[in-house]
Write a protein that holds these residues in place. Structure first.
Motif, PDB file in Angstrom:
ATOM      1  N   ASN A  11       0.827  -1.210   0.000  1.00 18.13           N
ATOM      2  CA  ASN A  11       0.000   0.000   0.000  1.00 18.13           C
ATOM      3  C   ASN A  11       0.860   1.259   0.000  1.00 18.13           C
ATOM      4  O   ASN A  11       0.580   2.206  -0.739  1.00 18.13           O
ATOM      5  CB  ASN A  11      -0.949   0.005   1.200  1.00 18.13           C
ATOM      6  CG  ASN A  11      -2.090  -0.962   1.035  1.00 18.13           C
ATOM      7  OD1 ASN A  11      -2.552  -1.229  -0.069  1.00 18.13           O
ATOM      8  ND2 ASN A  11      -2.567  -1.498   2.144  1.00 18.13           N
ATOM      9  N   LEU A  12       1.911   1.265   0.808  1.00 19.18           N
ATOM     10  CA  LEU A  12       2.815   2.420   0.818  1.00 19.18           C
ATOM     11  C   LEU A  12       3.448   2.624  -0.558  1.00 19.18           C
ATOM     12  O   LEU A  12       3.535   3.759  -1.052  1.00 19.18           O
ATOM     13  CB  LEU A  12       3.904   2.249   1.875  1.00 19.18           C
ATOM     14  CG  LEU A  12       3.451   2.241   3.333  1.00 19.18           C
ATOM     15  CD1 LEU A  12       4.638   1.967   4.253  1.00 19.18           C
ATOM     16  CD2 LEU A  12       2.754   3.540   3.702  1.00 19.18           C
ATOM     17  N   ALA A  13       3.864   1.528  -1.189  1.00 22.83           N
ATOM     18  CA  ALA A  13       4.454   1.611  -2.524  1.00 22.83           C
ATOM     19  C   ALA A  13       3.411   2.077  -3.543  1.00 22.83           C
ATOM     20  O   ALA A  13       3.722   2.888  -4.428  1.00 22.83           O
ATOM     21  CB  ALA A  13       5.036   0.259  -2.928  1.00 22.83           C
ATOM     22  N   GLY A  14       2.182   1.588  -3.419  1.00 23.76           N
ATOM     23  CA  GLY A  14       1.117   2.002  -4.330  1.00 23.76           C
ATOM     24  C   GLY A  14       0.795   3.480  -4.207  1.00 23.76           C
ATOM     25  O   GLY A  14       0.550   4.162  -5.211  1.00 23.76           O
ATOM     26  N   ILE A  15       0.808   3.988  -2.992  1.00 26.11           N
ATOM     27  CA  ILE A  15       0.563   5.419  -2.757  1.00 26.11           C
ATOM     28  C   ILE A  15       1.694   6.248  -3.364  1.00 26.11           C
ATOM     29  O   ILE A  15       1.460   7.235  -4.067  1.00 26.11           O
ATOM     30  CB  ILE A  15       0.392   5.706  -1.256  1.00 26.11           C
ATOM     31  CG1 ILE A  15      -0.898   5.053  -0.737  1.00 26.11           C
ATOM     32  CG2 ILE A  15       0.407   7.198  -0.975  1.00 26.11           C
ATOM     33  CD1 ILE A  15      -0.989   4.952   0.782  1.00 26.11           C
ATOM     34  N   THR A  16       2.926   5.827  -3.126  1.00 26.54           N
ATOM     35  CA  THR A  16       4.086   6.534  -3.667  1.00 26.54           C
ATOM     36  C   THR A  16       4.073   6.509  -5.192  1.00 26.54           C
ATOM     37  O   THR A  16       4.289   7.539  -5.843  1.00 26.54           O
ATOM     38  CB  THR A  16       5.393   5.909  -3.133  1.00 26.54           C
ATOM     39  OG1 THR A  16       5.384   5.999  -1.709  1.00 26.54           O
ATOM     40  CG2 THR A  16       6.617   6.615  -3.681  1.00 26.54           C
ATOM     41  N   ALA A  17       3.806   5.331  -5.756  1.00 24.19           N
ATOM     42  CA  ALA A  17       3.768   5.203  -7.214  1.00 24.19           C
ATOM     43  C   ALA A  17       2.617   6.017  -7.800  1.00 24.19           C
ATOM     44  O   ALA A  17       2.768   6.646  -8.858  1.00 24.19           O
ATOM     45  CB  ALA A  17       3.632   3.731  -7.605  1.00 24.19           C
ATOM     46  N   GLY A  18       1.492   6.021  -7.131  1.00 23.76           N
ATOM     47  CA  GLY A  18       0.357   6.807  -7.602  1.00 23.76           C
ATOM     48  C   GLY A  18       0.681   8.289  -7.626  1.00 23.76           C
ATOM     49  O   GLY A  18       0.350   9.006  -8.587  1.00 23.76           O
ATOM     50  N   LYS A  19       1.354   8.777  -6.594  1.00 21.28           N
ATOM     51  CA  LYS A  19       1.753  10.187  -6.551  1.00 21.28           C
ATOM     52  C   LYS A  19       2.736  10.502  -7.676  1.00 21.28           C
ATOM     53  O   LYS A  19       2.687  11.582  -8.279  1.00 21.28           O
ATOM     54  CB  LYS A  19       2.350  10.530  -5.192  1.00 21.28           C
ATOM     55  CG  LYS A  19       1.309  10.579  -4.085  1.00 21.28           C
ATOM     56  CD  LYS A  19       1.932  10.857  -2.732  1.00 21.28           C
ATOM     57  CE  LYS A  19       0.871  10.889  -1.640  1.00 21.28           C
ATOM     58  NZ  LYS A  19       1.456  11.105  -0.307  1.00 21.28           N
ATOM     59  N   ALA A  20       3.632   9.553  -7.964  1.00 22.07           N
ATOM     60  CA  ALA A  20       4.576   9.759  -9.069  1.00 22.07           C
ATOM     61  C   ALA A  20       3.826   9.850 -10.392  1.00 22.07           C
ATOM     62  O   ALA A  20       4.158  10.688 -11.244  1.00 22.07           O
ATOM     63  CB  ALA A  20       5.596   8.624  -9.115  1.00 22.07           C
ATOM     64  N   ILE A  44       0.785  10.895 -10.830  1.00 18.89           N
ATOM     65  CA  ILE A  44       0.098  12.188 -10.843  1.00 18.89           C
ATOM     66  C   ILE A  44       1.065  13.296 -11.262  1.00 18.89           C
ATOM     67  O   ILE A  44       0.740  14.158 -12.080  1.00 18.89           O
ATOM     68  CB  ILE A  44      -0.507  12.503  -9.458  1.00 18.89           C
ATOM     69  CG1 ILE A  44      -1.629  11.520  -9.130  1.00 18.89           C
ATOM     70  CG2 ILE A  44      -1.012  13.944  -9.399  1.00 18.89           C
ATOM     71  CD1 ILE A  44      -2.053  11.533  -7.663  1.00 18.89           C
ATOM     72  N   ASP A  45       2.280  13.257 -10.720  1.00 14.49           N
ATOM     73  CA  ASP A  45       3.270  14.305 -10.978  1.00 14.49           C
ATOM     74  C   ASP A  45       3.976  14.162 -12.322  1.00 14.49           C
ATOM     75  O   ASP A  45       4.258  15.159 -12.978  1.00 14.49           O
ATOM     76  CB  ASP A  45       4.335  14.317  -9.876  1.00 14.49           C
ATOM     77  CG  ASP A  45       3.780  14.728  -8.529  1.00 14.49           C
ATOM     78  OD1 ASP A  45       2.700  15.356  -8.492  1.00 14.49           O
ATOM     79  OD2 ASP A  45       4.424  14.412  -7.513  1.00 14.49           O
ATOM     80  N   LYS A  46       4.292  12.913 -12.724  1.00 16.79           N
ATOM     81  CA  LYS A  46       5.159  12.713 -13.883  1.00 16.79           C
ATOM     82  C   LYS A  46       4.462  12.115 -15.092  1.00 16.79           C
ATOM     83  O   LYS A  46       5.041  12.084 -16.170  1.00 16.79           O
ATOM     84  CB  LYS A  46       6.321  11.797 -13.500  1.00 16.79           C
ATOM     85  CG  LYS A  46       7.254  12.418 -12.470  1.00 16.79           C
ATOM     86  CD  LYS A  46       8.538  11.671 -12.400  1.00 16.79           C
ATOM     87  CE  LYS A  46       9.296  11.947 -13.656  1.00 16.79           C
ATOM     88  NZ  LYS A  46      10.650  11.500 -13.709  1.00 16.79           N
ATOM     89  N   GLY A  47       3.253  11.605 -14.919  1.00 17.35           N
ATOM     90  CA  GLY A  47       2.576  10.953 -16.031  1.00 17.35           C
ATOM     91  C   GLY A  47       2.344  11.907 -17.190  1.00 17.35           C
ATOM     92  O   GLY A  47       1.878  13.027 -16.999  1.00 17.35           O
ATOM     93  N   ARG A  48       2.683  11.452 -18.368  1.00 15.17           N
ATOM     94  CA  ARG A  48       2.455  12.267 -19.558  1.00 15.17           C
ATOM     95  C   ARG A  48       1.004  12.149 -20.002  1.00 15.17           C
ATOM     96  O   ARG A  48       0.373  13.128 -20.361  1.00 15.17           O
ATOM     97  CB  ARG A  48       3.389  11.813 -20.674  1.00 15.17           C
ATOM     98  CG  ARG A  48       3.207  12.577 -21.946  1.00 15.17           C
ATOM     99  CD  ARG A  48       4.209  12.160 -22.970  1.00 15.17           C
ATOM    100  NE  ARG A  48       4.006  12.955 -24.180  1.00 15.17           N
ATOM    101  CZ  ARG A  48       4.711  12.798 -25.263  1.00 15.17           C
ATOM    102  NH1 ARG A  48       5.670  11.902 -25.298  1.00 15.17           N
ATOM    103  NH2 ARG A  48       4.466  13.531 -26.317  1.00 15.17           N
ATOM    104  N   VAL A  55      -2.931   7.972 -17.255  1.00 12.97           N
ATOM    105  CA  VAL A  55      -1.943   7.528 -16.274  1.00 12.97           C
ATOM    106  C   VAL A  55      -2.076   8.380 -15.013  1.00 12.97           C
ATOM    107  O   VAL A  55      -2.062   7.856 -13.892  1.00 12.97           O
ATOM    108  CB  VAL A  55      -0.512   7.582 -16.852  1.00 12.97           C
ATOM    109  CG1 VAL A  55       0.538   7.390 -15.761  1.00 12.97           C
ATOM    110  CG2 VAL A  55      -0.351   6.532 -17.943  1.00 12.97           C
ATOM    111  N   ARG A  56      -2.223   9.680 -15.190  1.00 15.19           N
ATOM    112  CA  ARG A  56      -2.394  10.557 -14.029  1.00 15.19           C
ATOM    113  C   ARG A  56      -3.683  10.213 -13.269  1.00 15.19           C
ATOM    114  O   ARG A  56      -3.695  10.186 -12.032  1.00 15.19           O
ATOM    115  CB  ARG A  56      -2.386  12.023 -14.464  1.00 15.19           C
ATOM    116  CG  ARG A  56      -1.006  12.483 -14.962  1.00 15.19           C
ATOM    117  CD  ARG A  56      -0.916  13.976 -15.183  1.00 15.19           C
ATOM    118  NE  ARG A  56      -1.931  14.512 -16.078  1.00 15.19           N
ATOM    119  CZ  ARG A  56      -1.834  14.587 -17.403  1.00 15.19           C
ATOM    120  NH1 ARG A  56      -0.738  14.143 -18.010  1.00 15.19           N
ATOM    121  NH2 ARG A  56      -2.799  15.112 -18.129  1.00 15.19           N
TER     122      ARG A  56
END
Length: 190
Positions: free
Chosen positions: A40-49, A51-55, A59-60
């Motif tokens: 879950n922690l990894a999923g939250i971190t990846a989800g935030k990435a 949101i920030d980096k998705g082209r 994906v965002r």
């Protein structure tokens, strides 16, 4: 009379102690709680990435969905872990952090592709862990967590497949038989 009073107090205190003691949890239950929390922690971190980096806007949007869903799932995991006196780690696993760093180093389409690929693998891994918990776990509370997470993870997989087709679920297009993690490593030139 005194003997009866002592027996009554002993019986009552034994009942209170039983009610306060956490339900039985075996090693599988404890391992599931720890791994699921880290997922879950990894999923939250990846989800935030995402949101920030998705082209890609999809994906965002998927990133936002993962943050919301994994935050909710993790709150439930933390509650059960607390009731069962299971100590949870403060961060994802080392492997998850390394993987996140590799993906975050990318940009544009390369980021989107890697993120979608890894997200699909992570969801399938989590589903397999849930199945193992249901088969080998002892705690009804932990088994309920595995059961309630399954439809959320299946929905994530459906959304990932819908967005990316076979690339998120079967490795790089045109290279059948390779696992997604092998393809990600190959794309990095390692």
């Amino acid at each position: 009379m005194i003997a009866l009073s002592v027996a009554a107090v002993t019986a009552l205190s034994g009942t209170a102690a039983s009610a306060a003691a956490p339900p039985d949890a075996n090693e599988q239950d404890r391992r599931f709680l720890v791994q699921t929390h880290q997922d879950n922690l990894a999923g939250i971190t990846a989800g935030k990435a995402a949101i920030d980096k998705g082209r890609d806007r999809d994906v965002r949007a998927l990133g936002k969905r993962l943050v919301a869903d994994h935050t909710k799932l993790d709150a439930e995991v933390r509650q059960v872990a607390q009731r069962l006196a299971v100590t949870l780690p403060a961060e994802p696993t080392t492997a998850q952090r390394i993987q996140y760093n590799r993906i975050s180093a990318r940009s544009g389409d390369a980021f989107d592709w890697a993120w979608l690929s890894v997200a699909a693998v992570d969801r399938r891994t989590a589903l397999a862990r849930g199945a193992r918990e249901l088969a080998e776990g002892a705690s009804p509370q932990v088994k309920r967590l595995a059961t309630s997470a399954k439809p959320v993870l299946l929905k994530h997989l459906e959304l990932l497949r819908r967005h990316s087709g076979s690339s998120a679920t079967a490795g790089e297009p045109g290279k059948p038989g390779r696992t997604t993690s092998e393809t990600v490593v190959t794309r990095e030139g390692r």
